[in-house]
Design an enzyme around this catalytic site. Structure first.
Site, PDB file in Angstrom:
ATOM      1  N   SER A  13       0.835  -1.210   0.000  1.00  0.00           N
ATOM      2  CA  SER A  13       0.000   0.000   0.000  1.00  0.00           C
ATOM      3  C   SER A  13       0.873   1.266   0.000  1.00  0.00           C
ATOM      4  O   SER A  13       0.493   2.285  -0.592  1.00  0.00           O
ATOM      5  CB  SER A  13      -0.988   0.011   1.175  1.00  0.00           C
ATOM      6  OG  SER A  13      -0.338   0.236   2.393  1.00  0.00           O
ATOM      7  N   ASN A  14       2.038   1.196   0.621  1.00  0.00           N
ATOM      8  CA  ASN A  14       2.953   2.355   0.559  1.00  0.00           C
ATOM      9  C   ASN A  14       3.521   2.517  -0.852  1.00  0.00           C
ATOM     10  O   ASN A  14       3.682   3.643  -1.329  1.00  0.00           O
ATOM     11  CB  ASN A  14       4.081   2.195   1.586  1.00  0.00           C
ATOM     12  CG  ASN A  14       3.633   2.571   2.982  1.00  0.00           C
ATOM     13  OD1 ASN A  14       3.525   3.735   3.324  1.00  0.00           O
ATOM     14  ND2 ASN A  14       3.322   1.558   3.795  1.00  0.00           N
ATOM     15  N   LYS A  65      22.976 -14.538   1.539  1.00  0.00           N
ATOM     16  CA  LYS A  65      22.414 -13.193   1.336  1.00  0.00           C
ATOM     17  C   LYS A  65      23.284 -12.409   0.349  1.00  0.00           C
ATOM     18  O   LYS A  65      22.773 -11.708  -0.520  1.00  0.00           O
ATOM     19  CB  LYS A  65      22.350 -12.463   2.686  1.00  0.00           C
ATOM     20  CG  LYS A  65      21.713 -11.076   2.611  1.00  0.00           C
ATOM     21  CD  LYS A  65      21.884 -10.296   3.910  1.00  0.00           C
ATOM     22  CE  LYS A  65      20.894 -10.685   4.952  1.00  0.00           C
ATOM     23  NZ  LYS A  65      19.609  -9.947   4.854  1.00  0.00           N
ATOM     24  N   MET A  90      10.634  -7.525   4.040  1.00  0.00           N
ATOM     25  CA  MET A  90      10.786  -8.223   5.316  1.00  0.00           C
ATOM     26  C   MET A  90      12.167  -8.870   5.496  1.00  0.00           C
ATOM     27  O   MET A  90      12.279  -9.949   6.070  1.00  0.00           O
ATOM     28  CB  MET A  90       9.675  -9.267   5.467  1.00  0.00           C
ATOM     29  CG  MET A  90       8.272  -8.665   5.438  1.00  0.00           C
ATOM     30  SD  MET A  90       8.048  -7.366   6.671  1.00  0.00           S
ATOM     31  CE  MET A  90       7.834  -8.389   8.124  1.00  0.00           C
ATOM     32  N   ARG A  91      13.198  -8.218   5.007  1.00  0.00           N
ATOM     33  CA  ARG A  91      14.556  -8.740   5.171  1.00  0.00           C
ATOM     34  C   ARG A  91      15.505  -7.628   5.570  1.00  0.00           C
ATOM     35  O   ARG A  91      15.324  -6.488   5.136  1.00  0.00           O
ATOM     36  CB  ARG A  91      15.091  -9.311   3.848  1.00  0.00           C
ATOM     37  CG  ARG A  91      14.343 -10.483   3.424  1.00  0.00           C
ATOM     38  CD  ARG A  91      14.806 -11.118   2.149  1.00  0.00           C
ATOM     39  NE  ARG A  91      13.932 -12.260   1.971  1.00  0.00           N
ATOM     40  CZ  ARG A  91      14.126 -13.436   2.544  1.00  0.00           C
ATOM     41  NH1 ARG A  91      15.215 -13.666   3.245  1.00  0.00           N
ATOM     42  NH2 ARG A  91      13.242 -14.392   2.413  1.00  0.00           N
ATOM     43  N   LEU A  92      16.511  -7.987   6.382  1.00  0.00           N
ATOM     44  CA  LEU A  92      17.546  -7.007   6.697  1.00  0.00           C
ATOM     45  C   LEU A  92      18.418  -6.808   5.459  1.00  0.00           C
ATOM     46  O   LEU A  92      18.701  -7.751   4.727  1.00  0.00           O
ATOM     47  CB  LEU A  92      18.424  -7.515   7.850  1.00  0.00           C
ATOM     48  CG  LEU A  92      17.810  -7.442   9.247  1.00  0.00           C
ATOM     49  CD1 LEU A  92      18.781  -8.031  10.266  1.00  0.00           C
ATOM     50  CD2 LEU A  92      17.471  -6.006   9.615  1.00  0.00           C
ATOM     51  N   ILE A  93      18.815  -5.572   5.244  1.00  0.00           N
ATOM     52  CA  ILE A  93      19.723  -5.271   4.132  1.00  0.00           C
ATOM     53  C   ILE A  93      21.151  -5.594   4.584  1.00  0.00           C
ATOM     54  O   ILE A  93      21.564  -5.226   5.688  1.00  0.00           O
ATOM     55  CB  ILE A  93      19.606  -3.781   3.729  1.00  0.00           C
ATOM     56  CG1 ILE A  93      18.169  -3.454   3.288  1.00  0.00           C
ATOM     57  CG2 ILE A  93      20.608  -3.432   2.632  1.00  0.00           C
ATOM     58  CD1 ILE A  93      17.697  -4.138   2.028  1.00  0.00           C
ATOM     59  N   ASN A 107      13.675   3.395   4.878  1.00  0.00           N
ATOM     60  CA  ASN A 107      12.632   2.444   5.303  1.00  0.00           C
ATOM     61  C   ASN A 107      11.562   3.204   6.077  1.00  0.00           C
ATOM     62  O   ASN A 107      11.828   4.262   6.643  1.00  0.00           O
ATOM     63  CB  ASN A 107      13.260   1.372   6.203  1.00  0.00           C
ATOM     64  CG  ASN A 107      12.249   0.332   6.649  1.00  0.00           C
ATOM     65  OD1 ASN A 107      11.417  -0.123   5.861  1.00  0.00           O
ATOM     66  ND2 ASN A 107      12.289  -0.043   7.908  1.00  0.00           N
ATOM     67  N   HIS A 109       8.666   2.603   9.180  1.00  0.00           N
ATOM     68  CA  HIS A 109       8.355   1.669  10.266  1.00  0.00           C
ATOM     69  C   HIS A 109       7.157   2.208  11.055  1.00  0.00           C
ATOM     70  O   HIS A 109       7.112   3.402  11.364  1.00  0.00           O
ATOM     71  CB  HIS A 109       9.580   1.521  11.178  1.00  0.00           C
ATOM     72  CG  HIS A 109       9.379   0.512  12.258  1.00  0.00           C
ATOM     73  ND1 HIS A 109       9.446  -0.849  12.025  1.00  0.00           N
ATOM     74  CD2 HIS A 109       9.075   0.661  13.561  1.00  0.00           C
ATOM     75  CE1 HIS A 109       9.192  -1.490  13.142  1.00  0.00           C
ATOM     76  NE2 HIS A 109       8.972  -0.603  14.098  1.00  0.00           N
TER      77      HIS A 109
HETATM   78  C1  GRF Z   1       4.040  -0.763   6.770  1.00  0.00           C
HETATM   79  O1  GRF Z   1       3.292  -0.662   7.930  1.00  0.00           O
HETATM   80  C2  GRF Z   1       5.459  -0.324   6.999  1.00  0.00           C
HETATM   81  O2  GRF Z   1       5.570   0.603   8.012  1.00  0.00           O
HETATM   82  C3  GRF Z   1       6.133  -1.605   7.404  1.00  0.00           C
HETATM   83  O3  GRF Z   1       5.530  -2.606   6.634  1.00  0.00           O
HETATM   84  C4  GRF Z   1       4.209  -2.206   6.316  1.00  0.00           C
HETATM   85  C5  GRF Z   1       4.042  -2.348   4.838  1.00  0.00           C
HETATM   86  O4  GRF Z   1       2.718  -2.132   4.459  1.00  0.00           O
HETATM   87  N1  GRF Z   1       7.553  -1.524   7.191  1.00  0.00           N
HETATM   88  P1  GRF Z   1       2.344  -2.057   2.916  1.00  0.00           P
HETATM   89  O5  GRF Z   1       2.814  -3.370   2.276  1.00  0.00           O
HETATM   90  O6  GRF Z   1       3.000  -0.867   2.328  1.00  0.00           O
HETATM   91  O7  GRF Z   1       0.849  -1.979   2.899  1.00  0.00           O
END
Ligand code: GRF
Length: 194
Positions: A13-14, A65, A90-93, A107, A109
């Site tokens: 969604s972002n 990695k 969902m991974r550390l860089i 990033n 958060h």
């Molecule tokens: C967001 O809440 C962001 O802060 C976190 O992961 C989520 C990703 O959401 N890092 P989306 O996939 O952008 O909907």
């Protein structure tokens, strides 16, 4: 026009908020690559819908990695990417990407860092009973949500908030704050190059 690569493992969604801002003329940039480690991620469909190239990889098919990051790095360099935007990746860089792109990877958060880093930041905030949580955009380093903070915005936690309702409030802020912050960072990069 500066070139962005978005890394997104999930819903995206972002990622969509950035696409929308660019298409609405509110963000002057081009998203030229989506990097994704989940074959079924919704973000892949979003990229396809908007004509954005996707590099999807399966980390289990690489011995380390460093190996898969080398592959990603090649793609970033082939496209002359100016800024890497993590959006639910969902991974550390690791070192391979950081050695080249340190200071050019950001990033978002869903908490006011340094509170509630790592997974399930919203659940952590609810469990702690805080009255205010929020959103942080930060530069990425080797750590888990430890890099230099660029921008933050508070989100109030109401007594009747559930995980879903709080997440919805946070996402509204995320979508606006990430676009604003990326705009500012791209301006900074532009100024440095002038
Ligand atoms: C967001 O809440 C962001 O802060 C976190 O992961 C989520 C990703 O959401 N890092 P989306 O996939 O952008 O909907």
């Amino acid at each position: 026009m500066k070139k962005i690569a978005v890394f997104a493992s999930g819903t995206g969604s972002n990622f969509q908020a950035m696409i929308d801002a660019i298409e609405a003329g509110e963000l002057s940039a081009r998203i030229v690559l989506l990097v994704c480690d989940q074959a079924n991620a919704q973000s892949i469909a979003r990229a396809a819908h908007h004509g954005i190239e996707t590099y999807c990889f399966d980390p289990r098919k690489f011995s380390s990695k460093a190996m898969y990051e080398q592959e990603i790095l090649t793609r970033l360099q082939d496209e002359s990417i100016d800024l890497v935007v993590l959006a639910g990746y969902m991974r550390l860089i690791g070192k391979t990407l950081l050695d080249v792109y340190m200071g050019k990877i950001v990033n978002i958060h869903p908490s006011l860092l340094p509170s509630f880093p790592g997974k399930n930041a919203i659940g952590q905030a609810l469990a702690a009973g805080v009255k205010v949580t929020g959103v942080t955009v930060h530069y990425v380093d080797e750590g888990m949500d430890t890099g230099t903070i660029i921008s933050q915005e508070a989100v109030p936690v109401d007594v009747d908030d559930t995980h879903l309702s709080l997440q919805a409030k946070i996402q509204v802020v995320e979508h606006r704050l990430y676009v604003e912050t990326i705009r500012n960072i791209l301006q900074l990069i532009e100024n440095v190059h002038q």
